[in-house]
Design a protein around this motif. Sequence first.
Motif, short mmCIF file in Angstrom:
data_model
loop_
_atom_site.label_atom_id
_atom_site.label_comp_id
_atom_site.label_asym_id
_atom_site.label_seq_id
_atom_site.Cartn_x
_atom_site.Cartn_y
_atom_site.Cartn_z
N GLY A 32 -4.98 4.58 -6.40
CA GLY A 32 -5.40 4.79 -5.09
C GLY A 32 -4.18 4.62 -3.66
N HIS A 33 -3.09 4.70 -4.29
CA HIS A 33 -1.71 5.09 -3.97
C HIS A 33 -0.69 5.66 -4.13
N THR A 43 -3.52 3.98 1.59
CA THR A 43 -3.80 4.08 0.76
C THR A 43 -4.68 6.13 0.71
N GLY A 69 -8.21 4.26 -8.87
CA GLY A 69 -7.82 3.12 -8.28
C GLY A 69 -6.18 2.70 -8.40
N ASP A 70 -6.10 1.14 -8.26
CA ASP A 70 -4.53 0.91 -7.82
C ASP A 70 -4.44 0.55 -9.73
N SER A 114 -8.37 8.12 -0.09
CA SER A 114 -9.35 8.78 0.13
C SER A 114 -9.19 9.71 -0.40
N GLY A 148 -11.81 3.36 1.87
CA GLY A 148 -10.62 3.22 2.70
C GLY A 148 -10.33 1.56 3.56
N THR A 204 0.88 -0.87 -0.13
CA THR A 204 -0.06 -0.42 0.18
C THR A 204 0.93 0.84 -0.18
N ASP A 209 -13.63 6.02 -2.69
CA ASP A 209 -12.80 5.32 -2.07
C ASP A 209 -12.13 4.84 -0.36
N HIS A 218 -9.64 -0.97 0.47
CA HIS A 218 -10.25 -0.03 -0.26
C HIS A 218 -11.75 0.17 0.13
N SER A 219 -12.41 -1.07 0.23
CA SER A 219 -14.15 -0.32 0.71
C SER A 219 -14.70 -0.68 1.95
#
Length: 308
Positions: free
Chosen positions: A217-218, A43, A178-179, A45, A59, A39, A57, A90-91
Amino acid sequence: MTDNEDIPFNRDFPLRPGVAEEARPGVRRILCDNPSPFTFTGTVSYIVGRGKVAIIDPGPDDEAHARAVLDAVRHETVTHILVTHTHRDHSPNTARIKAATGAPVYAEGPHRASRPRFESEKHSPESGADRDFRPDVEVKDGDMIEGSGWALEAVATPGHTANHLAFAWAERKISFVGDHVMGWSTSIVAPPDGSMIDYMASLERLSRRPENLYFSGHGPEILDGPRYVRFLTRHRKAREASILHRLAKGEADIPTMVRAIYIGIDPRLTAAAGYSVLAHLEDLVARGIVATDGDPVIGGSYRLANGE
């Protein structure tokens, strides 16, 4: 070639956990304090808009991060919660944010694998799946999600997970990716949840879109997204070539290939590297370039097809 030297990574991301930062007008970001080899610093958001906002997201299952996100939108109305994909970093915090705000949750759908699990597989991918997640609104590719002063297009980007979405803010030429694309590292593609075939197709798709500023996302934002995606694509093709180069010397299992290809890798990432190699091998087997006995699985042995 050492791993990843062809990609212009940016690991300069001084954002402190719990602090809401305005990254661009209409885009705030808050870092969760969940650093790891997967990560990076944690993460991220995102809050989109002002006054009436969307949260992207929420987290991991982390009460302190949920409080920080809710503090950032105090005196504002959360009208939408968007989730790029269902990994546990994420969720899971979605439930807390929804309980506090009453906002509906938008995502592609529940977690699912990219392909059926083979009998011999017992693998759980690196960040783990959030199998409890259910969106209020299931979003399809091309759907528009509109709020006060913003409109986000859902862009299907499977590969890291089967249900991965990016959210494109066309007016600003911004994409929340996102990722699927990260500026600090390559993404993990770990079968059966992930698929290299899907991942490469999604990279190609993003590279053709007009958005050029990516929020990931990161890690930090990516300033020239389509150009960076082309670096990622070249890197994955080079990884495929490295696998084929090793197999040209004779049949090999995945640990042997990882040792040959990932020089100097962080030992904590060795297992993930193995699944990334497996993702490439699945693609190569499907294309008839590589052969294996039975299904392409993590414990298999691989050789060039037709004695090439």
